[in-house]
Design an enzyme around this catalytic site. Structure first.
Site, PDB file in Angstrom:
ATOM      1  N   HIS A 176       1.118  -1.538  -0.426  1.00 59.53           N
ATOM      2  CA  HIS A 176       0.219  -0.004  -0.028  1.00 59.53           C
ATOM      3  C   HIS A 176       0.846   1.068  -0.578  1.00 59.53           C
ATOM      4  CE1 HIS A 176      -3.962   2.143   1.643  1.00 59.53           C
ATOM      5  NE2 HIS A 176      -3.382   2.588   0.550  1.00 59.53           N
ATOM      6  N   HIS A 202     -10.609  -0.105   0.773  1.00 58.97           N
ATOM      7  CA  HIS A 202     -10.740   1.036   2.030  1.00 58.97           C
ATOM      8  C   HIS A 202     -11.912   0.768   2.302  1.00 58.97           C
ATOM      9  CE1 HIS A 202      -9.651   4.967   2.935  1.00 58.97           C
ATOM     10  NE2 HIS A 202     -10.644   5.336   3.430  1.00 58.97           N
ATOM     11  N   HIS A 204      -5.209  -1.037   5.928  1.00 61.78           N
ATOM     12  CA  HIS A 204      -5.160   0.030   6.767  1.00 61.78           C
ATOM     13  C   HIS A 204      -6.199  -0.031   7.956  1.00 61.78           C
ATOM     14  CE1 HIS A 204      -7.833   2.561   4.849  1.00 61.78           C
ATOM     15  NE2 HIS A 204      -6.419   3.232   3.783  1.00 61.78           N
ATOM     16  N   ASP A 211       0.699   2.518   3.402  1.00 61.08           N
ATOM     17  CA  ASP A 211       0.044   3.945   3.271  1.00 61.08           C
ATOM     18  C   ASP A 211       0.851   5.258   2.958  1.00 61.08           C
ATOM     19  OD1 ASP A 211      -1.484   4.993   2.600  1.00 61.08           O
ATOM     20  OD2 ASP A 211      -3.519   4.873   4.696  1.00 61.08           O
ATOM     21  N   HIS A 245       2.465  14.379   0.434  1.00 63.33           N
ATOM     22  CA  HIS A 245       1.772  15.587  -0.912  1.00 63.33           C
ATOM     23  C   HIS A 245       2.460  16.805  -0.091  1.00 63.33           C
ATOM     24  CE1 HIS A 245      -1.752  14.297   0.362  1.00 63.33           C
ATOM     25  NE2 HIS A 245      -2.008  13.576   0.987  1.00 63.33           N
TER      26      HIS A 245
END
Lengths: 428, 188, 311
Positions: A56, A177, A230, A303, A307
């Site tokens: 992930h 998810h 997750h 995950d 950003h």
């Protein structure tokens, strides 16, 4: 170039040995091996593990190359000890066609830091309306086996059922998810005591658990594989434990950050702690650690969600959710699981390498440390604490929640099919 | 920092006015007030908190005892008009109470315990200007210790006490300190 | 060090009492011919409003002007903010212009906390999302003290949309700091999960608590909440949680009725009650200026602030 890696301890067990890597495979394991024509790398007594596999990862390319590229993201992965990562489909354009997944796969090959296994979108444009061409992606050069709308939930029960059924034809898996959208409208953080005080809209545990329960029942009903992304709540761990007790083919992952961070960090309103699913309570963290230790949770997946600065240096509500994690994953697992005695290094190899490779049907990764196996390796320095510095990481983004934290172990070297990608903790 | 051997040793405070002296001085000031204001008929006494306000009330009491006249009395906090606000943390405000008659057209007598740099009186004059337009303003102080930094002088002075800048003047009043008196102390 | 008023929790009991005592003196300025003090001459206060709130902005503006500060009103509408400039850019711009204090109203909870990390001046939270509105709580406490002589020991009932109310959050924190006994009354849907951790009692039954209340504070209930199924209809809400004439008559003689405004008459409060003798609604507006003068003085009036929290 052949390598002779001296003085390493496979799975951290027993006396140090030497390992010879020839033509991308493990050729010899023993003590006092001769140099021969191999280049020698001193392992310094490091723990030898199979190269880590991440189920992930968000690599952001194509679309948000300002936040991350396949090149920078896979270098970060190699520095974290990974030899393969699954790249999530929520790029721009979305990885919902053979063309996009092949592009991502090829970028990974070109970068050469680690293998990139693209994840295909379950639905066209991640819109949750129409199934994407899953079979075509499976048959493409990228050999897609994991399908996910990650970032959003396949919330339509009928569509989820069909997707679970459809991927059976090519041994695929749906990685869900789990987030009930109507229960999480405007949600900003875990719903509980802290959210009540901070005035941030709550993301209740039940919104995750309700979808997991439904999906487990659906997977059982149609006899398919389900992977839960997750997992973040104690209730989710219990549901997965129950599904496994029924013999259903359900697997689950937990992120490093959910193994250690809690929702009270939101009190700073610093969006570096904003993530989806959100940080939960200390009781959830304890349940996740126990679930990972007893095998209810099959693997750790990062995950990793880079950003750009402007998407994080904002008000909490305006900031994007997500944290980077590739370079810190092993350190967090060591801190939370290995040092306290919850997992051995051999179990770490299962949960961060062989199991995720098996779930993703990824060939050549997560293999045993044995002669004849691919030389995808990770060397871990057990007594090499280091301090996380957001500014000096390989990822193009700075949104690590662990900045300033000291992690107890470091990755000394990573080998991808016998070729070093990382040596002495730096890109090779 | 260590003290140099020739540093002056802290001396005990020296009494400049006893309790009885303070009473006598206030009596005299009340008489002077009546005299100078021709009967104090349009006087408003405004004390500057905290001890100035108490002194204003005492003066008013004495005037009433001597002449049977009730002088409107209040207090005027100068904190928000001070010119040294930015030098320290904001201080809690003291009370401002203007008699219901107001100050317009009145002879306002400002009352304070010690007259020193004159800056407090300057602030009081500014504050007063925002409250109305007195006919005239006078100043009464129990102690004038000198060292003016502004062109201000008192109309009624209880006692002139020449001081050095290293000395502090403490006005003690029963209402605040349990006893009356004026003391002089050398600061280290 | 940069010091701010971001949350009612920033205020100790001593801080809060200092604000209320200072506000008492500031209130006297209202009665003077010259309604102005020179205290903040040369200081610049920026009202940075990302949400429309004429009432709060005007109150802060008047407070700053009464203290002789220069006031800049910076509203997000029509500014570069609506063109994608970030809060951080805006903050740095305002600081470069010499803002000594920024009064911020923002739709996102926590935005003032973020802002405080980016500027050196003081930040005053004038309402952030569904988080807090500390000066409203201060003016409410001030109003209670003026009407009832004290805050400590008062039984204060806060009624309505607690879930979405920054006024409720700040009031619960401040009133508990000041020793009042707070009860929250709302339909269960309009109370946050986790409210049991707050320093307040919770009840679903308004009639059961009214007779014991010294203060009833009615919160605004937005009609849009109906669409999200928080309650079935305006009529049912008013019937169960509205302060109508019958309910108000159950209050003891000295009890007061408060509302932070703007009101939805007929929904949470009957017009007769809003305009009645118990109502403090107009006083609250007047007291708001005095309390905000006190806050600005205590934050900006000296070399360093006398109240407030570190960022």
């Amino acid at each position: 170039m052949n390598y002779l890696v001296r003085d390493v301890r496979p799975y951290g067990e027993g006396e140090p040995v030497d390992v010879r890597l020839v033509d991308g495979a493990i050729a010899e394991i023993g003590t006092g091996l001769s140099d021969g024509d191999s280049r020698v790398y001193a392992g310094g007594g490091a723990v030898l593990l199979p190269g880590l596999v991440d189920l992930h990862t968000h690599l952001r390319e194509p679309g948000r190359e300002d936040a991350e590229t396949v090149e920078t993201g896979t270098l970060a992965a190699a520095l974290g000890g990974f030899t393969a990562v699954h790249a999530m489909a929520n790029t721009d354009p979305v990885a919902d066609t053979a063309g996009v997944v092949e592009q991502v796969w090829r970028l990974g090959q070109e970068a050469g830091h680690c293998d990139v296994a693209p994840v295909g979108a379950v639905t066209v444009g991640l819109r949750g309306e129409q199934m994407a061409e899953l079979g075509t992606m499976a048959d493409s050069a990228a050999r897609v086996r994991v399908f996910s709308d990650d970032g959003t939930c396949v919330s339509d029960a009928s569509l989820m059922r069909r997707a679970l059924e459809y991927v059976k034809a090519f041994d695929g898996v749906i990685a869900q998810h789990a987030q009930e959208p109507r229960l999480t409208v405007g949600a900003q953080m875990n719903e509980g005591v802290v959210s009540s005080r901070l005035g941030l809209t709550g993301w209740p545990a039940v919104a995750e658990e309700a979808v997991i329960a439904r999906d487990c029942l659906l997977a059982a009903h149609v006899g398919s594989r389900l992977h839960v992304c997750h997992v973040s709540t104690a209730g989710s761990v219990e549901l997965i434990r129950w599904a496994k007790s029924k013999g259903w083919d359900v697997t689950a992952e937990v992120t490093p950050h959910h193994l250690v961070l809690t929702d009270d960090l939101a009190a700073s309103y610093d969006p570096v702690f904003k993530v989806n699913p959100p940080l939960r309570t200390a009781a959830d963290v304890a349940a996740l650690r126990a679930g990972l230790a007893d095998g209810t949770i099959d693997c750790v997946a990062t995950d990793n969600a880079p950003h750009a600065l402007e998407d994080k240096e904002a008000e909490w509500g305006a900031a994007l959710p997500g944290m980077t994690g590739l370079e810190t994953a092993l350190g967090i697992v060591a801190e939370t699981m290995v040092l306290p005695g919850r997992l051995t290094w051999r179990q770490v190899a299962e949960r961060l390498s062989s199991t995720p490779a098996r779930i993703g049907r990824l060939e050549g990764h997560g293999r045993p440390l044995a002669v004849g196996e691919p030389a995808n390796l990770c060397l871990v320095d057990e007594a090499a604490p280091w301090t996380v510095d957001a500014a000096t990481m390989a990822t193009r983004s700075r949104n690590t929640p662990f900045a300033g934290r000291s992690l107890p172990v470091g990755v000394r070297a990573t080998f991808l099919r016998g070729t070093p990608t990382v040596l002495d903790g730096a890109p090779a | 920092m260590t003290a140099a051997p020739d540093d002056p040793v802290q001396t005990p405070p020296k009494t400049v006015l006893s309790g009885a002296d303070v009473a006598r001085v206030v009596d005299r000031m009340a008489h002077e007030l009546l005299e100078k204001t021709a009967g104090a008929s349009d006087v408003v006494l405004l004390g500057i908190p905290t001890r100035g306000a108490t002194l204003a009330r005492r003066l008013a009491d004495r005037v009433r005892a001597f002449e049977g006249l009730v002088v409107p009395t209040g207090c005027l906090d100068t904190t928000l008009y001070r010119d040294d606000l930015r030098l320290k943390r904001p201080r809690p405000l003291e009370q401002t109470q203007i008699p219901p008659e107001g100050v317009d057209g009145a002879l306002v007598v400002l009352v304070d315990d010690v007259l020193f740099s004159g800056r407090t009186v300057r602030a009081a004059l500014d504050a007063l200007a925002d409250l109305g337009r007195p006919r005239a303003v006078q100043l009464a102080v129990l102690v004038d210790r000198g060292h003016r930094e502004l062109p201000i002088r008192a109309d009624y002075v209880g006692k002139n006490i020449p001081t050095s800048l290293r000395e502090s003047v403490h006005v003690l009043l029963i209402e605040h300190d349990g006893r009356d008196g004026v003391e002089l102390e050398v600061r280290r | 060090m940069s010091r701010h008023l971001l949350s009612a929790a920033d205020l100790t009991r001593e801080d809060a009492l200092l604000v209320l005592d200072t506000a008492e003196e500031m209130a006297l300025v209202e009665e003077r011919t010259v309604k102005k003090l020179p205290t903040l001459r040369g200081r610049t206060v920026v009202n940075l409003f990302f949400e429309d709130s004429t009432r709060t902005r005007t109150s802060f503006e008047l407070a700053a002007k009464r203290l002789s500060a220069d006031v800049i009103n910076f509203s997000a509408k029509g500014s570069s903010v609506s063109k994608g400039e970030t809060l951080k850019d805006t903050a740095l711009t305002l600081e470069a212009m010499g803002a000594d204090a920024i009064v911020i109203r923002h739709a996102w909870s926590g935005a003032p906390v973020n802002l405080a990390r980016w500027v050196h001046g003081s930040v005053v939270n004038a309402g952030d999302g569904t988080h807090e509105h500390p000066t409203q709580a201060l003016l409410d406490a001030f109003t209670m003290r003026r009407r009832l002589g004290r805050v400590e020991g008062l039984k204060v009932t806060i009624v309505g949309d607690v879930l979405h109310s920054r006024v409720a959050r700040s009031n619960v924190l401040l009133l508990s700091t000041l020793g009042a006994d707070v009860t929250l009354v709302a339909p269960p849907t309009l109370l946050p999960v986790g409210v049991e951790s707050w320093p307040a009692q919770v009840s679903y039954d308004l009639d059961a608590v009214l007779a014991k209340s010294d203060v009833v504070m009615m919160l605004r209930v937005q009609r849009e909440r109906m669409g999200a199924a928080y309650f079935p209809s305006q009529r049912e809400y008013a019937r169960r949680y509205g302060l109508d004439v019958r309910r108000a008559s159950a209050l003891h003689d000295d009890a007061v009725v408060m509302h932070p405004g703007p009101m939805v008459r007929g929904m949470e409060i009957a017009p007769e009650v809003a305009d009645g003798v118990r109502s403090t609604i107009v006083e609250q507006v007047r007291n708001g200026v005095s309390v905000r003068m006190a806050v600005l003085y205590l934050l900006l009036g000296g070399a360093s602030p006398a109240i407030g929290g570190d960022a």
